[in-house]
Design a protein around this motif. Sequence first.
Motif, mmCIF file in Angstrom:
data_model
loop_
_atom_site.group_PDB
_atom_site.id
_atom_site.type_symbol
_atom_site.label_atom_id
_atom_site.label_comp_id
_atom_site.label_asym_id
_atom_site.label_seq_id
_atom_site.Cartn_x
_atom_site.Cartn_y
_atom_site.Cartn_z
ATOM 1 N N GLY A 58 104.435 12.909 61.293
ATOM 2 C CA GLY A 58 105.774 12.336 61.360
ATOM 3 C C GLY A 58 106.747 13.221 60.618
ATOM 4 N N PRO A 59 108.043 13.015 60.806
ATOM 5 C CA PRO A 59 109.055 13.868 60.171
ATOM 6 C C PRO A 59 109.172 13.591 58.676
ATOM 7 C CG PRO A 59 110.115 12.040 61.290
ATOM 8 C CD PRO A 59 108.655 11.941 61.627
ATOM 9 N N LEU A 109 94.484 13.534 56.182
ATOM 10 C CA LEU A 109 95.361 14.700 56.218
ATOM 11 C C LEU A 109 96.785 14.281 56.557
ATOM 12 C CD1 LEU A 109 95.891 17.800 56.433
ATOM 13 C CD2 LEU A 109 95.102 17.635 58.816
ATOM 14 N N VAL A 110 97.713 14.561 55.644
ATOM 15 C CA VAL A 110 99.135 14.312 55.873
ATOM 16 C C VAL A 110 99.771 15.654 56.191
ATOM 17 C CG1 VAL A 110 101.270 13.398 54.901
ATOM 18 C CG2 VAL A 110 99.068 12.436 54.207
ATOM 19 N N GLU A 111 100.384 15.768 57.373
ATOM 20 C CA GLU A 111 100.797 17.094 57.806
ATOM 21 C C GLU A 111 101.960 17.023 58.795
ATOM 22 O OE1 GLU A 111 101.471 20.593 57.971
ATOM 23 O OE2 GLU A 111 99.579 20.399 56.876
ATOM 24 N N LYS A 166 105.189 8.958 54.960
ATOM 25 C CA LYS A 166 103.799 9.419 54.834
ATOM 26 C C LYS A 166 103.397 9.602 53.373
ATOM 27 C CE LYS A 166 104.281 13.241 57.135
ATOM 28 N NZ LYS A 166 105.776 13.263 57.161
ATOM 29 N N SER A 167 104.212 10.335 52.616
ATOM 30 C CA SER A 167 103.871 10.612 51.219
ATOM 31 C C SER A 167 103.950 9.342 50.362
ATOM 32 C CB SER A 167 104.791 11.690 50.641
ATOM 33 O OG SER A 167 104.515 12.939 51.250
ATOM 34 N N THR A 168 104.849 8.435 50.716
ATOM 35 C CA THR A 168 104.913 7.160 49.987
ATOM 36 C C THR A 168 103.633 6.365 50.184
ATOM 37 O OG1 THR A 168 107.324 7.085 50.210
ATOM 38 C CG2 THR A 168 106.212 5.004 49.735
ATOM 39 N N LEU A 169 103.121 6.362 51.396
ATOM 40 C CA LEU A 169 101.845 5.680 51.645
ATOM 41 C C LEU A 169 100.726 6.313 50.833
ATOM 42 C CD1 LEU A 169 100.093 3.637 53.136
ATOM 43 C CD2 LEU A 169 99.925 5.270 55.024
#
Length: 239
Positions: free
Chosen positions: A37-38, A192-194, A43-46
């Motif tokens: 996602g943008p 993986l967050v990417e 994402k990083s908050t999750l």
Amino acid sequence: MTALLQVENVSCGYGRSEVIHEVGMEVRQGETVCLIGPNGAGKSTLIKAITGLIRPGAGRIRFAGQDITAAPPPRRVEAGIALVPEGRGVLPTMTVEENLMLGGYVRRREIDIAAEMDRMMRLFPVLAERRSQTASTLSGGEQQQLVIARGLMSRPKLLILDEPSFGVAPLIVAQIFRTIRELAEAGTTILLVEQNANMALEVAQRGYVFESGRCVTSGATADLRENDLVREVYLGAAV
């Protein structure tokens, strides 16, 4: 496969500002799952909620069958969650070996730490060459390899990689993703967050797509590659 991580209707943010809204997802034992996602999608908050850096305002997080929603970060590390944060975050004045030693502190027994150190040197040969150098003397790609190795030193049940390609040259990105694939093939469970959706969908088995703090679609990565939204917005393909 058994669900190792379960996120159940989690909402959270910073102060009165809610960033993610009723998010649900899971990571099963032995698989690689990606979040794409943008910037600003949540994402990083999750990831911060999963690792205990922020506490959900609603919902529940389970890990290895235990409710860890209110558990502090050290307890989550001891339970087997390791985070490789965005932006590398090496300890610049310490040597490569000292950085790795810090990653292995939960192993406690010196024999276990030494065995894991040897494994990291085999997995990341450049770190063996730079073992006595301070982390500040490494290139960006070498520092990224160092923080991944540091995360692996605790032999985690779940390795979370937050934007491993961020600020890294394309040649090193390819090398890092080869390493991620090798870790997955060896049985490491990976979240993986990417932002690089193409790379993430190549290495993962399943994925979740985030927009504006919500999961808008999810599924097997092969199916996501054929999804019109994913193709048009994240893969740059004409629909």
